[in-house]
Every structure is written in C-alpha cells, then in structure tokens.
Design an enzyme around this catalytic site. Structure first.
Site, PDB file in Angstrom:
ATOM      1  N   HIS A 112       0.967  -1.621  -0.073  1.00 34.11           N
ATOM      2  CA  HIS A 112      -0.638   0.103   0.468  1.00 34.11           C
ATOM      3  C   HIS A 112       0.745   1.243  -0.140  1.00 34.11           C
ATOM      4  O   HIS A 112       2.073   1.319   0.364  1.00 34.11           O
ATOM      5  CB  HIS A 112      -1.062  -0.429   0.906  1.00 34.11           C
ATOM      6  CG  HIS A 112      -0.053   0.529   2.579  1.00 34.11           C
ATOM      7  ND1 HIS A 112      -0.059  -1.418   3.278  1.00 34.11           N
ATOM      8  CD2 HIS A 112       0.500   1.189   3.355  1.00 34.11           C
ATOM      9  CE1 HIS A 112       0.587  -0.570   4.330  1.00 34.11           C
ATOM     10  NE2 HIS A 112       0.475   0.806   4.197  1.00 34.11           N
TER      11      HIS A 112
ATOM     12  N   GLU B 234       7.824   1.073   4.256  1.00 34.50           N
ATOM     13  CA  GLU B 234       7.653   0.347   5.473  1.00 34.50           C
ATOM     14  C   GLU B 234       8.050  -0.669   4.757  1.00 34.50           C
ATOM     15  O   GLU B 234       7.137  -1.867   3.615  1.00 34.50           O
ATOM     16  CB  GLU B 234       6.064   0.875   5.891  1.00 34.50           C
ATOM     17  CG  GLU B 234       5.656  -0.371   6.734  1.00 34.50           C
ATOM     18  CD  GLU B 234       4.335  -0.666   7.406  1.00 34.50           C
ATOM     19  OE1 GLU B 234       3.925  -0.636   8.087  1.00 34.50           O
ATOM     20  OE2 GLU B 234       3.251   0.315   6.299  1.00 34.50           O
TER      21      GLU B 234
ATOM     22  N   ARG C  47      -1.758  11.436   4.463  1.00 33.02           N
ATOM     23  CA  ARG C  47      -2.076  11.171   5.848  1.00 33.02           C
ATOM     24  C   ARG C  47      -3.372  12.443   5.152  1.00 33.02           C
ATOM     25  O   ARG C  47      -3.514  13.383   3.852  1.00 33.02           O
ATOM     26  CB  ARG C  47      -1.162  12.194   5.979  1.00 33.02           C
ATOM     27  CG  ARG C  47      -0.801  11.385   7.138  1.00 33.02           C
ATOM     28  CD  ARG C  47       0.893  12.305   8.096  1.00 33.02           C
ATOM     29  NE  ARG C  47       1.517  11.905   8.737  1.00 33.02           N
ATOM     30  CZ  ARG C  47       2.546  10.749   8.180  1.00 33.02           C
ATOM     31  NH1 ARG C  47       3.180  11.532   6.900  1.00 33.02           N
ATOM     32  NH2 ARG C  47       3.779  10.003   9.328  1.00 33.02           N
TER      33      ARG C  47
ATOM     34  N   GLU D  58      -3.957   3.602   1.894  1.00 29.17           N
ATOM     35  CA  GLU D  58      -4.061   3.803   3.140  1.00 29.17           C
ATOM     36  C   GLU D  58      -4.449   4.924   3.322  1.00 29.17           C
ATOM     37  O   GLU D  58      -3.359   5.852   3.653  1.00 29.17           O
ATOM     38  CB  GLU D  58      -3.251   3.162   4.359  1.00 29.17           C
ATOM     39  CG  GLU D  58      -2.913   3.176   5.859  1.00 29.17           C
ATOM     40  CD  GLU D  58      -1.743   3.365   6.593  1.00 29.17           C
ATOM     41  OE1 GLU D  58      -1.773   3.617   7.312  1.00 29.17           O
ATOM     42  OE2 GLU D  58      -1.050   1.839   5.937  1.00 29.17           O
TER      43      GLU D  58
ATOM     44  N   ASN E 117      -4.897  11.289  11.981  1.00 30.00           N
ATOM     45  CA  ASN E 117      -4.778  11.879  13.094  1.00 30.00           C
ATOM     46  C   ASN E 117      -5.563  12.871  13.084  1.00 30.00           C
ATOM     47  O   ASN E 117      -5.924  13.545  13.027  1.00 30.00           O
ATOM     48  CB  ASN E 117      -3.106  12.180  12.694  1.00 30.00           C
ATOM     49  CG  ASN E 117      -2.383  11.627  12.737  1.00 30.00           C
ATOM     50  OD1 ASN E 117      -2.429  10.120  12.803  1.00 30.00           O
ATOM     51  ND2 ASN E 117      -1.701  11.817  11.646  1.00 30.00           N
TER      52      ASN E 117
END
Length: 136
Positions: free
Chosen positions: A5, A114, A9, A53, A57
């Site tokens: 993915h 990641e 944000r 994704e 927040n």
C-alpha cells in the site's frame, strides 16, 4: 517482495473517501486506535490487492513539506535478512524490526518505506535492542 500500500495523511476522511470513491476505489477495511488517536482506512480498486491507506490523525496538524504523503509498504520474506542487506549497503534503518514484524527505512530522497514481514518472526538480536534512528 510484494507491494502492499501507499499511505497518505488526510484531514477530512469523509471528503477524501468521496474523492477516491469517484475514482472507483472501495473501502476494504478500517481500524481506529483510541490510544494512538488515529483512524486508518484502506481502499482498493475492485480486483486489486494494492491499497491506499488513508491515515487520519484526530489531533489537528498542518502537513507541510510533503508530510501528507506517508510511505510505501512492501511485504518481505525475511525482514531481518532484508534489513541486514540494506544496512550492509549503507542504508539507515530508521525503525528496526524489533518485533520481527515491521521496519521503516528511507530512500535517498527521504521517502519512507515500510517493510512488513510475511507471517511473523520471533524478535531477535541485534534488532531487539537497536534504537530508532529517525522519523519513520
């Protein structure tokens, strides 16, 4: 290695969801963390494994200088071997795979990558005691 993915944000999850739905993506899963104060929403095009994704927040934050772009994620066969190969080539491991599951590294242009272990490995040294070396 298997592409998983891309994370971005978002400040308005509903508006962002509507945008991606217009493109044809559908929500595949959602996770909320009260303790971490965030929501993760995963979207994918029908029939496609690769996801976007959306990370929301809960506490307001300005995302400047590209901070709204999060990371690319790849699944690897052996996270310890992958991280060792990267370290041997001079790559800094920003978040070591202490848990045998996840690590973060950065490209030469500071894009966060990641790495996620396929399955789970037991925590192992030297990774368990290795400190974080930067923002991931």
């Amino acid at each position: 290695m298997h592409y998983l993915h891309t994370m971005i944000r978002v400040t308005d999850p509903d508006a962002t969801m509507r945008f991606f739905e217009l493109l044809g993506l559908k929500e595949t899963r959602r996770m909320e963390s009260e303790q971490g104060r965030f929501t993760l929403i995963y979207l994918a095009a029908p029939g496609d494994e690769a996801e976007v994704e959306l990370t929301h927040n809960w506490d307001p934050e300005d995302y400047t200088g590209g901070r709204n772009f999060g990371h690319l994620a790849y699944q690897v066969e052996n996270i310890y071997e992958t991280c060792q190969r990267l370290m041997d080539a001079g790559v800094t491991i920003n978040r070591p795979p202490r848990d045998g599951h996840m690590a973060f590294v950065r490209t030469p242009d500071d894009i966060s990558i990641e790495l996620l272990q396929k399955g789970r490995l037991e925590p192992a040294e030297p990774w368990v005691s290795m400190p974080n070396t930067g923002v991931w």
